[in-house]
Design a protein around this motif. Sequence first.
Motif, PDB file in Angstrom:
ATOM      1  N   LYS A  83       2.339   8.385  30.413  1.00  0.00           N
ATOM      2  CA  LYS A  83       1.328   7.523  29.790  1.00  0.00           C
ATOM      3  C   LYS A  83       1.919   6.815  28.574  1.00  0.00           C
ATOM      4  O   LYS A  83       3.024   7.128  28.115  1.00  0.00           O
ATOM      5  CB  LYS A  83       0.105   8.342  29.373  1.00  0.00           C
ATOM      6  N   LYS A  84       1.149   5.849  28.044  1.00  0.00           N
ATOM      7  CA  LYS A  84       1.544   5.152  26.822  1.00  0.00           C
ATOM      8  C   LYS A  84       0.421   5.221  25.798  1.00  0.00           C
ATOM      9  O   LYS A  84      -0.751   5.281  26.163  1.00  0.00           O
ATOM     10  CB  LYS A  84       1.855   3.681  27.132  1.00  0.00           C
ATOM     11  N   VAL A  85       0.780   5.242  24.524  1.00  0.00           N
ATOM     12  CA  VAL A  85      -0.222   5.222  23.456  1.00  0.00           C
ATOM     13  C   VAL A  85      -0.793   3.811  23.373  1.00  0.00           C
ATOM     14  O   VAL A  85      -0.048   2.835  23.202  1.00  0.00           O
ATOM     15  CB  VAL A  85       0.402   5.623  22.103  1.00  0.00           C
ATOM     16  N   SER A  86      -2.124   3.705  23.493  1.00  0.00           N
ATOM     17  CA  SER A  86      -2.792   2.406  23.472  1.00  0.00           C
ATOM     18  C   SER A  86      -3.878   2.397  22.397  1.00  0.00           C
ATOM     19  O   SER A  86      -4.323   3.455  21.943  1.00  0.00           O
ATOM     20  CB  SER A  86      -3.438   2.124  24.829  1.00  0.00           C
ATOM     21  N   PRO A  87      -4.318   1.192  21.987  1.00  0.00           N
ATOM     22  CA  PRO A  87      -5.406   1.133  20.997  1.00  0.00           C
ATOM     23  C   PRO A  87      -6.659   1.857  21.466  1.00  0.00           C
ATOM     24  O   PRO A  87      -7.315   2.548  20.680  1.00  0.00           O
ATOM     25  CB  PRO A  87      -5.654  -0.372  20.843  1.00  0.00           C
ATOM     26  N   GLU A  88      -7.017   1.731  22.754  1.00  0.00           N
ATOM     27  CA  GLU A  88      -8.224   2.384  23.266  1.00  0.00           C
ATOM     28  C   GLU A  88      -8.096   3.904  23.226  1.00  0.00           C
ATOM     29  O   GLU A  88      -9.040   4.626  22.907  1.00  0.00           O
ATOM     30  CB  GLU A  88      -8.498   1.928  24.698  1.00  0.00           C
ATOM     31  N   MET A  89      -6.898   4.403  23.527  1.00  0.00           N
ATOM     32  CA  MET A  89      -6.644   5.847  23.459  1.00  0.00           C
ATOM     33  C   MET A  89      -6.847   6.351  22.033  1.00  0.00           C
ATOM     34  O   MET A  89      -7.499   7.384  21.799  1.00  0.00           O
ATOM     35  CB  MET A  89      -5.220   6.137  23.915  1.00  0.00           C
ATOM     36  N   VAL A  90      -6.316   5.629  21.041  1.00  0.00           N
ATOM     37  CA  VAL A  90      -6.442   6.034  19.641  1.00  0.00           C
ATOM     38  C   VAL A  90      -7.899   5.962  19.200  1.00  0.00           C
ATOM     39  O   VAL A  90      -8.390   6.851  18.487  1.00  0.00           O
ATOM     40  CB  VAL A  90      -5.564   5.137  18.746  1.00  0.00           C
ATOM     41  N   ARG A  91      -8.608   4.922  19.652  1.00  0.00           N
ATOM     42  CA  ARG A  91     -10.022   4.775  19.284  1.00  0.00           C
ATOM     43  C   ARG A  91     -10.847   5.969  19.791  1.00  0.00           C
ATOM     44  O   ARG A  91     -11.649   6.541  19.054  1.00  0.00           O
ATOM     45  CB  ARG A  91     -10.574   3.469  19.870  1.00  0.00           C
ATOM     46  N   LEU A  92     -10.635   6.354  21.038  1.00  0.00           N
ATOM     47  CA  LEU A  92     -11.367   7.500  21.605  1.00  0.00           C
ATOM     48  C   LEU A  92     -10.987   8.808  20.900  1.00  0.00           C
ATOM     49  O   LEU A  92     -11.830   9.668  20.658  1.00  0.00           O
ATOM     50  CB  LEU A  92     -11.070   7.610  23.101  1.00  0.00           C
ATOM     51  N   LEU A  93      -9.704   8.941  20.588  1.00  0.00           N
ATOM     52  CA  LEU A  93      -9.230  10.150  19.914  1.00  0.00           C
ATOM     53  C   LEU A  93      -9.895  10.312  18.547  1.00  0.00           C
ATOM     54  O   LEU A  93     -10.369  11.406  18.190  1.00  0.00           O
ATOM     55  CB  LEU A  93      -7.716  10.090  19.756  1.00  0.00           C
ATOM     56  N   LEU A  94      -9.958   9.231  17.771  1.00  0.00           N
ATOM     57  CA  LEU A  94     -10.555   9.292  16.433  1.00  0.00           C
ATOM     58  C   LEU A  94     -12.064   9.473  16.492  1.00  0.00           C
ATOM     59  O   LEU A  94     -12.660  10.107  15.621  1.00  0.00           O
ATOM     60  CB  LEU A  94     -10.213   8.027  15.645  1.00  0.00           C
ATOM     61  N   GLN A  95     -12.669   8.953  17.533  1.00  0.00           N
ATOM     62  CA  GLN A  95     -14.124   9.046  17.661  1.00  0.00           C
ATOM     63  C   GLN A  95     -14.568  10.424  18.127  1.00  0.00           C
ATOM     64  O   GLN A  95     -15.547  10.987  17.617  1.00  0.00           O
ATOM     65  CB  GLN A  95     -14.613   7.983  18.648  1.00  0.00           C
ATOM     66  N   ASN A  96     -13.847  10.992  19.099  1.00  0.00           N
ATOM     67  CA  ASN A  96     -14.297  12.234  19.748  1.00  0.00           C
ATOM     68  C   ASN A  96     -13.461  13.459  19.409  1.00  0.00           C
ATOM     69  O   ASN A  96     -13.807  14.574  19.796  1.00  0.00           O
ATOM     70  CB  ASN A  96     -14.308  12.047  21.278  1.00  0.00           C
ATOM     71  N   GLY A  97     -12.329  13.258  18.720  1.00  0.00           N
ATOM     72  CA  GLY A  97     -11.455  14.379  18.415  1.00  0.00           C
ATOM     73  C   GLY A  97     -10.538  14.744  19.561  1.00  0.00           C
ATOM     74  O   GLY A  97      -9.703  15.644  19.441  1.00  0.00           O
ATOM     75  N   ARG A  98     -10.659  14.049  20.692  1.00  0.00           N
ATOM     76  CA  ARG A  98      -9.807  14.289  21.854  1.00  0.00           C
ATOM     77  C   ARG A  98      -9.906  13.064  22.767  1.00  0.00           C
ATOM     78  O   ARG A  98     -10.824  12.248  22.645  1.00  0.00           O
ATOM     79  CB  ARG A  98     -10.246  15.547  22.606  1.00  0.00           C
ATOM     80  N   VAL A  99      -8.954  12.949  23.701  1.00  0.00           N
ATOM     81  CA  VAL A  99      -8.994  11.866  24.680  1.00  0.00           C
ATOM     82  C   VAL A  99      -8.588  12.447  26.020  1.00  0.00           C
ATOM     83  O   VAL A  99      -7.637  13.233  26.116  1.00  0.00           O
ATOM     84  CB  VAL A  99      -8.072  10.698  24.252  1.00  0.00           C
ATOM     85  N   GLY A 100      -9.335  12.091  27.075  1.00  0.00           N
ATOM     86  CA  GLY A 100      -9.093  12.660  28.392  1.00  0.00           C
ATOM     87  C   GLY A 100      -8.265  11.739  29.274  1.00  0.00           C
ATOM     88  O   GLY A 100      -8.408  10.515  29.227  1.00  0.00           O
ATOM     89  N   PHE A 101      -7.394  12.356  30.096  1.00  0.00           N
ATOM     90  CA  PHE A 101      -6.570  11.596  31.031  1.00  0.00           C
ATOM     91  C   PHE A 101      -6.611  12.255  32.406  1.00  0.00           C
ATOM     92  O   PHE A 101      -6.554  13.485  32.527  1.00  0.00           O
ATOM     93  CB  PHE A 101      -5.105  11.571  30.569  1.00  0.00           C
ATOM     94  N   HIS A 102      -6.682  11.418  33.444  1.00  0.00           N
ATOM     95  CA  HIS A 102      -6.427  11.858  34.808  1.00  0.00           C
ATOM     96  C   HIS A 102      -5.046  11.350  35.188  1.00  0.00           C
ATOM     97  O   HIS A 102      -4.559  10.350  34.651  1.00  0.00           O
ATOM     98  CB  HIS A 102      -7.474  11.303  35.772  1.00  0.00           C
ATOM     99  N   GLY A 103      -4.402  12.013  36.129  1.00  0.00           N
ATOM    100  CA  GLY A 103      -3.114  11.542  36.627  1.00  0.00           C
ATOM    101  C   GLY A 103      -1.950  11.754  35.693  1.00  0.00           C
ATOM    102  O   GLY A 103      -0.952  11.023  35.743  1.00  0.00           O
ATOM    103  N   LEU A 104      -2.051  12.753  34.802  1.00  0.00           N
ATOM    104  CA  LEU A 104      -0.890  13.090  33.975  1.00  0.00           C
ATOM    105  C   LEU A 104       0.188  13.728  34.856  1.00  0.00           C
ATOM    106  O   LEU A 104      -0.126  14.400  35.850  1.00  0.00           O
ATOM    107  CB  LEU A 104      -1.300  14.052  32.854  1.00  0.00           C
ATOM    108  N   GLN A 105       1.435  13.566  34.453  1.00  0.00           N
ATOM    109  CA  GLN A 105       2.536  14.032  35.277  1.00  0.00           C
ATOM    110  C   GLN A 105       3.344  15.091  34.552  1.00  0.00           C
ATOM    111  O   GLN A 105       3.785  14.885  33.414  1.00  0.00           O
ATOM    112  CB  GLN A 105       3.435  12.850  35.647  1.00  0.00           C
ATOM    113  N   SER A 106       3.529  16.248  35.208  1.00  0.00           N
ATOM    114  CA  SER A 106       4.324  17.315  34.614  1.00  0.00           C
ATOM    115  C   SER A 106       5.803  17.050  34.851  1.00  0.00           C
ATOM    116  O   SER A 106       6.187  16.123  35.584  1.00  0.00           O
ATOM    117  CB  SER A 106       3.946  18.665  35.226  1.00  0.00           C
ATOM    118  N   LYS A 107       6.672  17.877  34.229  1.00  0.00           N
ATOM    119  CA  LYS A 107       8.112  17.715  34.386  1.00  0.00           C
ATOM    120  C   LYS A 107       8.539  17.881  35.845  1.00  0.00           C
ATOM    121  O   LYS A 107       9.536  17.308  36.285  1.00  0.00           O
ATOM    122  CB  LYS A 107       8.845  18.719  33.504  1.00  0.00           C
TER     123      LYS A 107
END
Length: 717
Positions: A665-689
Amino acid sequence: MKKLIIAEKPSVARNIADALGIKGRKNGYMEGEKYVITWVFGHLLQLYDVKDYDETRKSWRMENFPFIPETFRYKIKSDPRNKNKVDEGAEKQIGIIKSLMERDDVEGVVSATDYDREGQIIADEIFLYTETSKQVERLLLNEWTKDEVLAGLQRLCPNSDLKPMQDAGFGRQLADWLIGINLTSVATVKYRNANHDQVLNIGRVLLPTLKIIYNRDKEIESFQKSKYYKLIAPFLTEEGEIIEALYMEKDSEKFEDQSYLETILDKMKGQKGLITEKEVERKKEYAPYLFNLSNLQGFITSKFKGWTSEKVLKTAQDLYEKKIITYPRTASSVLDESLKEKAAKVLQAVKRGMPYEEEIKFSDSKRIFDSKKVESHSAIIPTYVLPKNLTPDEQIVYEAVRNRFLAQFLPVSESEETRLVIRAEGAELPGTFTAKGKVQLVEGWKKAESVSTKEVMMPPLEKGALLQAGELAVKEVVRKPPKHHTEKTLLRVMETCGKSFEEEDSEEMMMAILSGFSIGTPATRAETIRKLKDVGYITTKGKSLLCTQLGRMMVETFPVKELFDLEYTGRLEKTLSDIEKNKFQQQDFLEMIKAFTAKSVEAIKGDKVFASKVSLPDSVEVLGMCPECGNPVIESEKAYGCSNWKNGCRYAIWKDDKFIESLGKKVSPEMVRLLLQNGRVGFHGLQSKKGNRFSAYLHYEKDPQKGFYSWKLEFID
């Protein structure tokens, strides 16, 4: 020769005069053959302001603090409407008291102020200020009825016997002056531009109380909504009566999987249930303990609209001064054993005419009388003086006190509880069904407090009976977040210094309260809550108490963290309690406070983060507020960071964050906005090593020891 009695208020002076048969009133006092009675109006004196010690310190300047006087001095209190003028009423009354003390026919003085720390020093301040050389005695009473006043005057003790209480009272007063004056002054000057010249009130009891409210607000905000399911099963008897049961496995009726319960439901259609167990238990429920002040405040504020804990205290104090109830500012919930005879007399007076009068019988139970669980003052009870012409507010408080007292001497409430265990017949299920019924057998003390009991009638069934399953239903239950604090719940947390107990009003809780390890005292908690509102740290919504933005900023970024530590504040309050018990020396306590004050002033002076408000052009997009200092978070070339970086705030989320990139994933303005608003941000489709895909919430959390932020994963099932 005569004795001069000094009462805390004119109304109390009148009670003493009535008991002694003294009529009429002169200019600031009353006089009889053996006694002259005068009064104060609370504190007539106050500690010097900083400028009174040194005129050059008149203005609040950073270099003038910390200011710690070698000797603390007192002056006649200032006019509340003009701090630069002396209160004329206080000045006049001090003059009257001094002239009465100096009369040749006055051989000694009797301090008749309230029997607590504050009452003790209200009179002691005057004795120090006037430098009287006459013998001072103490009148110690828990109520102002005629019988008590006359008896108390026969058992006066030397005022010097109350030296530990005096030390605790002055110790509290000087500690609050040192912390309040120094830290409020320095914080207000330091952060003046950020707070538009608003005074930032800093207090030993104020800030930990704010932290309690803040903690609950944050708990509610971070609450993760979830739900569970339960299976409700009605069973029918042969007579057609319905018994409602719940399906249970491993002693729990809560299930996370709805479909699992639906398979149980399908299996039970048209089936019967066999009663395999029947338990009938007769249960006793004792009356709640007598009121201490915090419990009385909580009871009234939760039951009646428009009441605050401060209003309850004021009304109770009025009733006390009218001789109708005993001393209200108590932490005890039982009576001293020496009061058995008096309580029996009161009971005879107040039970007359009650609809359940015949059921009231005096008892000397340990739940009512136990000297080991009394600290200075017993619980609040009525006196034998029956009230007349009470105001509606006084009626509410008096009836609460009276009814709680009467409840102690009514029968124990008894109920019969029936529990049936029902096993499915014709369907193999891993669990069983449980039905419960309750019948009130003896109402007892609940008559006095008008407590209604919900009864669930159970038909007369026996073990081995077969029941027909009715229309079963799966019910969804949403887990609710905790509720905001009300004055009732806040008072309880302050009283126990944040410690929770398995049973409310348990003996363990009672002894913990009496240990003195608390936030404030019964006499000061209501004022603390009011002040938090007045200075803008909290606000109210209905009965709920909530942090304001300023209050949140105080908790999150104010540099003196000890003042928000409940454990630290509780230890200070317990130390004052130990001084009163002659277990700790006032001087050692004050040296500790002086060192703390000096250290805290330097911490504020050196702070570069708190309340440094940054103004931005309207064209700049704000993504949210910085969790470190409350300033806007904005986008820069390399990061999304706090706009207060010039003042030392280092909060930032880098655009090329390696951890986020490793998850695909990449850090985006929308990701930061959700993080600051809710204290967390959710993602689907994250990829492990290893290339596996998964879903998770990401939290950006600060390590309190190392001081830097890092990502934390919370997997989503």
